[in-house]
Design a protein around this motif. Structure first.
Motif, PDB file in Angstrom:
ATOM      1  N   GLU A   1     -14.249 -39.079 -13.883  1.00 11.13           N
ATOM      2  CA  GLU A   1     -14.063 -38.024 -14.996  1.00 11.13           C
ATOM      3  C   GLU A   1     -12.671 -38.219 -15.797  1.00 11.13           C
ATOM      4  N   SER A   2     -11.758 -39.056 -15.355  1.00 13.06           N
ATOM      5  CA  SER A   2     -10.489 -39.266 -16.081  1.00 13.06           C
ATOM      6  C   SER A   2     -10.831 -40.299 -17.071  1.00 13.06           C
ATOM      7  N   LEU A   3     -11.704 -41.224 -16.629  1.00 13.76           N
ATOM      8  CA  LEU A   3     -12.162 -42.573 -17.349  1.00 13.76           C
ATOM      9  C   LEU A   3     -12.874 -41.935 -18.451  1.00 13.76           C
ATOM     10  N   SER A   4     -13.908 -40.982 -18.426  1.00 11.52           N
ATOM     11  CA  SER A   4     -14.488 -40.453 -19.467  1.00 11.52           C
ATOM     12  C   SER A   4     -13.622 -39.933 -20.717  1.00 11.52           C
ATOM     13  N   LYS A   5     -12.466 -39.786 -20.379  1.00  9.95           N
ATOM     14  CA  LYS A   5     -11.574 -39.081 -21.437  1.00  9.95           C
ATOM     15  C   LYS A   5     -10.984 -40.335 -22.337  1.00  9.95           C
ATOM     16  N   ILE A   6     -11.014 -41.548 -21.681  1.00  6.83           N
ATOM     17  CA  ILE A   6     -10.427 -42.488 -22.550  1.00  6.83           C
ATOM     18  C   ILE A   6     -11.376 -43.693 -22.784  1.00  6.83           C
ATOM     19  N   LYS A   7     -12.817 -43.455 -22.578  1.00  2.27           N
ATOM     20  CA  LYS A   7     -13.592 -44.779 -22.826  1.00  2.27           C
ATOM     21  C   LYS A   7     -13.603 -45.063 -24.216  1.00  2.27           C
ATOM     22  N   GLY A   8     -13.041 -44.439 -25.294  1.00  2.00           N
ATOM     23  CA  GLY A   8     -13.060 -45.006 -26.556  1.00  2.00           C
ATOM     24  C   GLY A   8     -11.947 -45.687 -26.867  1.00  2.00           C
ATOM     25  N   ASN A   9     -10.894 -45.785 -25.711  1.00  5.10           N
ATOM     26  CA  ASN A   9      -9.776 -46.578 -26.286  1.00  5.10           C
ATOM     27  C   ASN A   9      -9.942 -47.866 -25.819  1.00  5.10           C
ATOM     28  N   LYS A  10     -10.434 -48.774 -26.483  1.00  3.61           N
ATOM     29  CA  LYS A  10     -10.705 -50.334 -26.231  1.00  3.61           C
ATOM     30  C   LYS A  10      -9.691 -51.004 -25.608  1.00  3.61           C
ATOM     31  N   GLU A  11      -8.506 -50.964 -25.916  1.00  2.14           N
ATOM     32  CA  GLU A  11      -7.573 -51.504 -25.442  1.00  2.14           C
ATOM     33  C   GLU A  11      -7.304 -51.193 -23.975  1.00  2.14           C
ATOM     34  N   VAL A  12      -7.276 -49.978 -23.730  1.00  5.07           N
ATOM     35  CA  VAL A  12      -7.115 -49.627 -22.197  1.00  5.07           C
ATOM     36  C   VAL A  12      -8.334 -50.101 -21.311  1.00  5.07           C
ATOM     37  N   ILE A  13      -9.274 -49.761 -21.950  1.00  5.47           N
ATOM     38  CA  ILE A  13     -10.512 -50.508 -21.272  1.00  5.47           C
ATOM     39  C   ILE A  13     -10.475 -51.840 -20.918  1.00  5.47           C
ATOM     40  N   ILE A  14     -10.011 -52.779 -21.831  1.00  9.70           N
ATOM     41  CA  ILE A  14      -9.783 -54.004 -21.502  1.00  9.70           C
ATOM     42  C   ILE A  14      -8.772 -54.522 -20.553  1.00  9.70           C
ATOM     43  N   GLU A  15      -7.644 -53.610 -20.794  1.00  4.41           N
ATOM     44  CA  GLU A  15      -6.571 -53.846 -19.673  1.00  4.41           C
ATOM     45  C   GLU A  15      -6.909 -53.412 -18.259  1.00  4.41           C
ATOM     46  N   LEU A  16      -7.726 -52.368 -18.010  1.00  2.00           N
ATOM     47  CA  LEU A  16      -8.242 -51.878 -16.968  1.00  2.00           C
ATOM     48  C   LEU A  16      -9.136 -52.726 -16.194  1.00  2.00           C
ATOM     49  N   GLY A  17      -9.989 -53.600 -17.038  1.00  3.00           N
ATOM     50  CA  GLY A  17     -10.716 -54.622 -16.398  1.00  3.00           C
ATOM     51  C   GLY A  17     -10.140 -55.467 -15.814  1.00  3.00           C
ATOM     52  N   LYS A  18      -9.021 -56.020 -16.359  1.00  3.60           N
ATOM     53  CA  LYS A  18      -7.958 -57.210 -15.982  1.00  3.60           C
ATOM     54  C   LYS A  18      -7.170 -56.573 -14.639  1.00  3.60           C
ATOM     55  N   LYS A  19      -6.797 -55.460 -14.715  1.00  2.00           N
ATOM     56  CA  LYS A  19      -6.130 -54.727 -13.393  1.00  2.00           C
ATOM     57  C   LYS A  19      -7.016 -54.709 -12.350  1.00  2.00           C
ATOM     58  N   LEU A  20      -8.477 -54.474 -12.465  1.00  6.10           N
ATOM     59  CA  LEU A  20      -9.295 -54.366 -11.486  1.00  6.10           C
ATOM     60  C   LEU A  20      -9.635 -55.583 -10.701  1.00  6.10           C
ATOM     61  N   GLN A  21      -9.448 -56.638 -11.779  1.00  8.51           N
ATOM     62  CA  GLN A  21      -9.620 -58.015 -10.907  1.00  8.51           C
ATOM     63  C   GLN A  21      -8.624 -58.255 -10.263  1.00  8.51           C
ATOM     64  N   ARG A  22      -7.235 -57.917 -10.512  1.00  4.97           N
ATOM     65  CA  ARG A  22      -6.155 -58.274  -9.870  1.00  4.97           C
ATOM     66  C   ARG A  22      -6.077 -57.151  -8.438  1.00  4.97           C
ATOM     67  N   LEU A  23      -6.626 -56.235  -8.809  1.00  2.43           N
ATOM     68  CA  LEU A  23      -6.861 -55.112  -7.508  1.00  2.43           C
ATOM     69  C   LEU A  23      -7.816 -55.813  -6.226  1.00  2.43           C
ATOM     70  N   LYS A  24      -8.601 -56.407  -6.860  1.00  2.00           N
ATOM     71  CA  LYS A  24      -9.812 -56.991  -5.905  1.00  2.00           C
ATOM     72  C   LYS A  24      -9.065 -58.048  -5.043  1.00  2.00           C
TER      73      LYS A  24
END
Length: 90
Positions: free
Chosen positions: A13-36
């Motif tokens: 639900e919180s992700l749907s609020k920011i899905k249009g922010n490309k910079e945040v989505i790219i950074e989130l992808g990088k962070k998820l790799q680190r979390l893995k």
């Protein structure tokens, strides 16, 4: 061994609020790799109502709240929002 990432309904639900922010989505992808790879050494532990959960910065102004479960080797993504709002979760 890589950790499993699981999204909660609150996170989706919180992700749907920011899905249009490309910079945040790219950074989130990088962070998820680190979390893995190493969620226990990513971000910082929280206190108060969010005790037991961790937070990490995404694109300067956003924060990702997550819960690492060492027994299951799973990271539960709790929520992501602007830093002014995200810590108000219960």
């Amino acid at each position: 061994m890589e950790w499993t990432i699981r999204r909660t309904d609150t996170f989706v639900e919180s992700l749907s609020k920011i899905k249009g922010n490309k910079e945040v989505i790219i950074e989130l992808g990088k962070k998820l790799q680190r979390l893995k790879r190493d969620p226990l050494n990513t971000g910082g532990w929280l206190s108060g109502a969010l005790h037991g959960k961790k937070a990490t910065r995404i694109a300067k102004r956003y924060r990702l709240i997550f819960l690492p479960d060492e027994r299951e080797k799973t990271v539960y993504l709790i929520a992501m929002d602007h830093r002014q709002h995200v810590y108000r979760l219960r």
